[in-house]
Design a protein around this motif. Sequence first.
Motif, PDB file in Angstrom:
ATOM      1  N   SER A 122     -30.406  35.281  39.512  1.00 33.67           N
ATOM      2  CA  SER A 122     -31.630  34.569  39.830  1.00 33.67           C
ATOM      3  C   SER A 122     -31.745  33.240  39.104  1.00 33.67           C
ATOM      4  O   SER A 122     -32.775  32.605  39.191  1.00 33.67           O
ATOM      5  N   THR A 123     -30.726  32.832  38.409  1.00 34.17           N
ATOM      6  CA  THR A 123     -30.833  31.562  37.711  1.00 34.17           C
ATOM      7  C   THR A 123     -29.815  30.574  38.247  1.00 34.17           C
ATOM      8  O   THR A 123     -28.787  30.946  38.827  1.00 34.17           O
ATOM      9  N   TRP A 124     -30.114  29.322  38.024  1.00 33.45           N
ATOM     10  CA  TRP A 124     -29.230  28.241  38.448  1.00 33.45           C
ATOM     11  C   TRP A 124     -27.855  28.379  37.794  1.00 33.45           C
ATOM     12  O   TRP A 124     -26.829  28.286  38.468  1.00 33.45           O
ATOM     13  N   SER A 125     -27.815  28.629  36.511  1.00 34.43           N
ATOM     14  CA  SER A 125     -26.528  28.705  35.813  1.00 34.43           C
ATOM     15  C   SER A 125     -25.684  29.872  36.310  1.00 34.43           C
ATOM     16  O   SER A 125     -24.462  29.757  36.441  1.00 34.43           O
ATOM     17  N   GLN A 126     -26.302  30.992  36.617  1.00 32.25           N
ATOM     18  CA  GLN A 126     -25.565  32.141  37.153  1.00 32.25           C
ATOM     19  C   GLN A 126     -25.023  31.837  38.550  1.00 32.25           C
ATOM     20  O   GLN A 126     -23.900  32.208  38.888  1.00 32.25           O
ATOM     21  N   SER A 127     -25.815  31.156  39.351  1.00 35.16           N
ATOM     22  CA  SER A 127     -25.373  30.794  40.695  1.00 35.16           C
ATOM     23  C   SER A 127     -24.232  29.789  40.643  1.00 35.16           C
ATOM     24  O   SER A 127     -23.265  29.882  41.395  1.00 35.16           O
ATOM     25  N   LEU A 128     -24.333  28.837  39.746  1.00 32.02           N
ATOM     26  CA  LEU A 128     -23.271  27.848  39.577  1.00 32.02           C
ATOM     27  C   LEU A 128     -21.982  28.514  39.109  1.00 32.02           C
ATOM     28  O   LEU A 128     -20.896  28.203  39.606  1.00 32.02           O
ATOM     29  N   ALA A 129     -22.088  29.453  38.197  1.00 35.13           N
ATOM     30  CA  ALA A 129     -20.912  30.193  37.717  1.00 35.13           C
ATOM     31  C   ALA A 129     -20.276  30.987  38.854  1.00 35.13           C
ATOM     32  O   ALA A 129     -19.044  31.036  38.970  1.00 35.13           O
TER      33      ALA A 129
ATOM     34  N   PHE B 157     -20.372  30.232  42.022  1.00 32.82           N
ATOM     35  CA  PHE B 157     -19.710  29.262  42.898  1.00 32.82           C
ATOM     36  C   PHE B 157     -18.355  28.859  42.325  1.00 32.82           C
ATOM     37  O   PHE B 157     -17.360  28.817  43.035  1.00 32.82           O
ATOM     38  N   ARG B 158     -18.323  28.580  41.037  1.00 32.51           N
ATOM     39  CA  ARG B 158     -17.081  28.129  40.397  1.00 32.51           C
ATOM     40  C   ARG B 158     -15.982  29.183  40.444  1.00 32.51           C
ATOM     41  O   ARG B 158     -14.806  28.843  40.484  1.00 32.51           O
ATOM     42  N   ARG B 159     -16.348  30.443  40.440  1.00 38.45           N
ATOM     43  CA  ARG B 159     -15.319  31.488  40.523  1.00 38.45           C
ATOM     44  C   ARG B 159     -15.025  31.887  41.976  1.00 38.45           C
ATOM     45  O   ARG B 159     -14.239  32.783  42.233  1.00 38.45           O
ATOM     46  N   GLY B 160     -15.663  31.199  42.929  1.00 38.88           N
ATOM     47  CA  GLY B 160     -15.383  31.435  44.341  1.00 38.88           C
ATOM     48  C   GLY B 160     -16.176  32.558  44.966  1.00 38.88           C
ATOM     49  O   GLY B 160     -15.886  32.971  46.085  1.00 38.88           O
ATOM     50  N   ASP B 161     -17.189  33.048  44.283  1.00 39.25           N
ATOM     51  CA  ASP B 161     -18.038  34.112  44.817  1.00 39.25           C
ATOM     52  C   ASP B 161     -19.245  33.468  45.497  1.00 39.25           C
ATOM     53  O   ASP B 161     -20.349  33.426  44.961  1.00 39.25           O
ATOM     54  N   PHE B 162     -18.990  32.965  46.709  1.00 42.60           N
ATOM     55  CA  PHE B 162     -20.011  32.203  47.415  1.00 42.60           C
ATOM     56  C   PHE B 162     -21.211  33.055  47.809  1.00 42.60           C
ATOM     57  O   PHE B 162     -22.338  32.576  47.806  1.00 42.60           O
ATOM     58  N   ARG B 163     -20.995  34.314  48.141  1.00 38.45           N
ATOM     59  CA  ARG B 163     -22.109  35.199  48.501  1.00 38.45           C
ATOM     60  C   ARG B 163     -23.048  35.384  47.311  1.00 38.45           C
ATOM     61  O   ARG B 163     -24.258  35.296  47.446  1.00 38.45           O
TER      62      ARG B 163
END
Length: 75
Positions: free
Chosen positions: A2-9, A11-17
């Motif tokens: 639920s946080t921006w930093s978790q979502s960004l992380a 994305f960076r590891r390729g877990d787009f869902r």
Amino acid sequence: MSTWSQSLAAFRRGDFRACLDGLLPLLQAGSSQPDRLALVAQAQVGMGDYAAALETVARGLARHPRAVPLWLTAA
């Protein structure tokens, strides 16, 4: 997620869902910041949903016409 930093992380590891799952509640809560919208569109592209990505960028540019992250995503 639920946080921006978790979502960004995610994305960076390729877990787009997971990235989208984290960002969409933030956007629904009224936080339509251009960098978040750009990341949503990039995750949608990563998942192969190009129409949704284009719609996200268009919606973002309608609200934030000078937002560099959205223009870079559109490019």
